[in-house]
Write a protein that holds these residues in place. Sequence first.
Motif, PDB file in Angstrom:
ATOM      1  N   THR A 122      -6.235 -13.305   9.603  1.00  0.00           N
ATOM      2  CA  THR A 122      -6.062 -12.749  10.946  1.00  0.00           C
ATOM      3  C   THR A 122      -6.676 -13.753  11.898  1.00  0.00           C
ATOM      4  N   PRO A 123      -6.115 -13.954  13.078  1.00  0.00           N
ATOM      5  CA  PRO A 123      -6.667 -14.972  13.982  1.00  0.00           C
ATOM      6  C   PRO A 123      -7.961 -14.540  14.666  1.00  0.00           C
ATOM      7  N   ASN A 124      -8.492 -15.433  15.480  1.00  0.00           N
ATOM      8  CA  ASN A 124      -9.752 -15.228  16.188  1.00  0.00           C
ATOM      9  C   ASN A 124      -9.528 -14.331  17.408  1.00  0.00           C
ATOM     10  N   PRO A 125     -10.207 -13.195  17.505  1.00  0.00           N
ATOM     11  CA  PRO A 125      -9.964 -12.267  18.623  1.00  0.00           C
ATOM     12  C   PRO A 125     -10.443 -12.785  19.970  1.00  0.00           C
ATOM     13  N   PHE A 126     -11.153 -13.901  19.990  1.00  0.00           N
ATOM     14  CA  PHE A 126     -11.638 -14.425  21.263  1.00  0.00           C
ATOM     15  C   PHE A 126     -10.708 -15.466  21.866  1.00  0.00           C
ATOM     16  N   THR A 127      -9.622 -15.768  21.144  1.00  0.00           N
ATOM     17  CA  THR A 127      -8.545 -16.583  21.705  1.00  0.00           C
ATOM     18  C   THR A 127      -7.195 -15.901  21.567  1.00  0.00           C
ATOM     19  N   SER A 128      -7.064 -14.999  20.629  1.00  0.00           N
ATOM     20  CA  SER A 128      -5.767 -14.410  20.287  1.00  0.00           C
ATOM     21  C   SER A 128      -5.698 -12.921  20.594  1.00  0.00           C
ATOM     22  N   GLY A 129      -4.654 -12.536  21.327  1.00  0.00           N
ATOM     23  CA  GLY A 129      -4.415 -11.115  21.545  1.00  0.00           C
ATOM     24  C   GLY A 129      -4.011 -10.415  20.264  1.00  0.00           C
ATOM     25  N   ALA A 130      -3.249 -11.118  19.421  1.00  0.00           N
ATOM     26  CA  ALA A 130      -2.829 -10.536  18.142  1.00  0.00           C
ATOM     27  C   ALA A 130      -4.036 -10.097  17.326  1.00  0.00           C
ATOM     28  N   ALA A 131      -5.078 -10.917  17.338  1.00  0.00           N
ATOM     29  CA  ALA A 131      -6.265 -10.604  16.543  1.00  0.00           C
ATOM     30  C   ALA A 131      -6.945  -9.327  17.025  1.00  0.00           C
ATOM     31  N   LYS A 132      -6.996  -9.138  18.337  1.00  0.00           N
ATOM     32  CA  LYS A 132      -7.600  -7.907  18.849  1.00  0.00           C
ATOM     33  C   LYS A 132      -6.825  -6.685  18.362  1.00  0.00           C
ATOM     34  N   TRP A 133      -5.509  -6.757  18.454  1.00  0.00           N
ATOM     35  CA  TRP A 133      -4.701  -5.631  17.974  1.00  0.00           C
ATOM     36  C   TRP A 133      -4.934  -5.406  16.479  1.00  0.00           C
ATOM     37  N   ASN A 134      -4.985  -6.505  15.688  1.00  0.00           N
ATOM     38  CA  ASN A 134      -5.192  -6.377  14.247  1.00  0.00           C
ATOM     39  C   ASN A 134      -6.494  -5.651  13.939  1.00  0.00           C
ATOM     40  N   LEU A 135      -7.565  -6.078  14.604  1.00  0.00           N
ATOM     41  CA  LEU A 135      -8.872  -5.483  14.322  1.00  0.00           C
ATOM     42  C   LEU A 135      -8.975  -4.060  14.854  1.00  0.00           C
ATOM     43  N   LEU A 136      -8.271  -3.776  15.944  1.00  0.00           N
ATOM     44  CA  LEU A 136      -8.249  -2.397  16.446  1.00  0.00           C
ATOM     45  C   LEU A 136      -7.471  -1.490  15.499  1.00  0.00           C
ATOM     46  N   ALA A 137      -6.427  -2.035  14.880  1.00  0.00           N
ATOM     47  CA  ALA A 137      -5.697  -1.252  13.876  1.00  0.00           C
ATOM     48  C   ALA A 137      -6.606  -0.963  12.687  1.00  0.00           C
ATOM     49  N   ALA A 138      -7.329  -1.991  12.234  1.00  0.00           N
ATOM     50  CA  ALA A 138      -8.246  -1.820  11.109  1.00  0.00           C
ATOM     51  C   ALA A 138      -9.343  -0.816  11.452  1.00  0.00           C
ATOM     52  N   TYR A 139      -9.896  -0.954  12.644  1.00  0.00           N
ATOM     53  CA  TYR A 139     -10.946  -0.042  13.110  1.00  0.00           C
ATOM     54  C   TYR A 139     -10.416   1.387  13.234  1.00  0.00           C
ATOM     55  N   GLY A 140      -9.291   1.536  13.908  1.00  0.00           N
ATOM     56  CA  GLY A 140      -8.765   2.858  14.220  1.00  0.00           C
ATOM     57  C   GLY A 140      -8.381   3.668  13.006  1.00  0.00           C
ATOM     58  N   GLN A 141      -7.793   3.004  12.003  1.00  0.00           N
ATOM     59  CA  GLN A 141      -7.376   3.763  10.815  1.00  0.00           C
ATOM     60  C   GLN A 141      -8.583   4.274  10.048  1.00  0.00           C
ATOM     61  N   ALA A 142      -9.654   3.479  10.020  1.00  0.00           N
ATOM     62  CA  ALA A 142     -10.862   3.921   9.310  1.00  0.00           C
ATOM     63  C   ALA A 142     -11.669   4.912  10.142  1.00  0.00           C
ATOM     64  N   ALA A 143     -11.522   4.823  11.453  1.00  0.00           N
ATOM     65  CA  ALA A 143     -12.272   5.706  12.357  1.00  0.00           C
ATOM     66  C   ALA A 143     -11.519   6.989  12.665  1.00  0.00           C
ATOM     67  N   ASP A 144     -10.418   7.226  11.944  1.00  0.00           N
ATOM     68  CA  ASP A 144      -9.602   8.421  12.190  1.00  0.00           C
ATOM     69  C   ASP A 144      -9.170   8.481  13.646  1.00  0.00           C
ATOM     70  N   GLY A 145      -8.570   7.366  14.105  1.00  0.00           N
ATOM     71  CA  GLY A 145      -8.089   7.307  15.478  1.00  0.00           C
ATOM     72  C   GLY A 145      -9.201   7.275  16.508  1.00  0.00           C
ATOM     73  N   GLY A 146     -10.382   6.833  16.113  1.00  0.00           N
ATOM     74  CA  GLY A 146     -11.497   6.728  17.041  1.00  0.00           C
ATOM     75  C   GLY A 146     -12.513   7.855  16.942  1.00  0.00           C
ATOM     76  N   LYS A 147     -12.278   8.824  16.075  1.00  0.00           N
ATOM     77  CA  LYS A 147     -13.176   9.980  15.973  1.00  0.00           C
ATOM     78  C   LYS A 147     -14.479   9.651  15.243  1.00  0.00           C
ATOM     79  N   ASP A 148     -14.466   8.637  14.381  1.00  0.00           N
ATOM     80  CA  ASP A 148     -15.653   8.257  13.615  1.00  0.00           C
ATOM     81  C   ASP A 148     -15.882   6.752  13.804  1.00  0.00           C
ATOM     82  N   PRO A 149     -16.463   6.360  14.943  1.00  0.00           N
ATOM     83  CA  PRO A 149     -16.613   4.936  15.264  1.00  0.00           C
ATOM     84  C   PRO A 149     -17.359   4.133  14.204  1.00  0.00           C
ATOM     85  N   GLN A 150     -18.404   4.692  13.621  1.00  0.00           N
ATOM     86  CA  GLN A 150     -19.184   3.923  12.646  1.00  0.00           C
ATOM     87  C   GLN A 150     -18.363   3.593  11.408  1.00  0.00           C
TER      88      GLN A 150
END
Length: 350
Positions: free
Chosen positions: A165-193
């Motif tokens: 996955t690319p670097n999120p500090f230069t790439s928009g794609a990377a931000k989306w990738n990491l938000l997808a990874a975060y969101g699926q594990a966080a139950d859509g944001g309900k469990d941030p940790q």
Amino acid sequence: MKARNLLVALLALVALVAVGCGGSSDEPGGGGGATGSSSSSGGGGGKTNLSLVAYSTPQVVYDEVIPEFQKTAQGKDVGFKTSFGASGDQSRAVEAGLPADVVSFSTEPDMTRLVDAGLVDAGWNAGPNKGLVTTSLVAFVVRPGNPKNIRTWDDLLKPGIQVLTPNPFTSGAAKWNLLAAYGQAADGGKDPQAGLDYVSKLIKDHVKVQDKSGREALQSFVGGQGDVLLSYEYEATTAQKKGEKVDYVLPDDTIKINIDIAKTKDAPPAAQSFLDYVLSKPAQEKFADWGYRPVNQEVLDANADKFPTPPGLFTIEDLGGWSKVNDEMFDIEKGSIAKIEEDAGVSTAK
């Protein structure tokens, strides 16, 4: 701060030189620079010239859309200069002086930067299409036949699996990738940790290389690195259309990606004509052909079988919106994901 300002100025200078020289370095197998460019002119001598500055991936589509626009009454006397590169780099280059009449970025903060700089109207996303030109989903790009049987986000954390996955500090794609990874594990944001714990394990244990842009990450994957690439759905379909041997998987839980487009405040009237054409049925069909999910409802309905909706699809709004997400997760001084990246030894310099 002085170093950052110097870097932004240098980015703009490099981008200006690239536009002036023509050619492209952003195609797979090409020169691989962050900013590529190409030039074309309309019939009748090009009485108006438009500068299109965009993130890297949709160059293949605009290479088809621009000539078709130039065949219309509104576009017959319009010439184009185009620049394509990593979304964040492109946005910063325009902020620093790269000429642009139409801009298209892969994350809203890259557009907001130009609003704050007084270059794009604050109401850029107030129209019927909400400032979007297409949408997409974060997908898993895998080797032909999916030999590692990667189907779910849990599969990415299996021992030995290497993820790109690319670097999120230069790439928009990377931000989306990491938000997808975060969101699926966080139950859509309900469990941030839980979301942050997943992202931390993914980055520290399974992501060894973070390229500058989504396009460069695809080049690395096609070149043989990694078992799976996190990327836009349309990166995979574009690669397939170009003859690359890749497959892709849409996980059940993933994020909807919004791709933004706007004209700048000082753009000539032809810029609005081009925007209108880009959202028209003929142009949106071009985007759909390359695997981009159209925002034109008629075209989307006609391609419904091609663009299924995963059962666990969530949006950036579900996570609190870009303003909240960008500040809390990607701010280089206090962002939670920025800290994870820094601890993993990844550069957070923009």
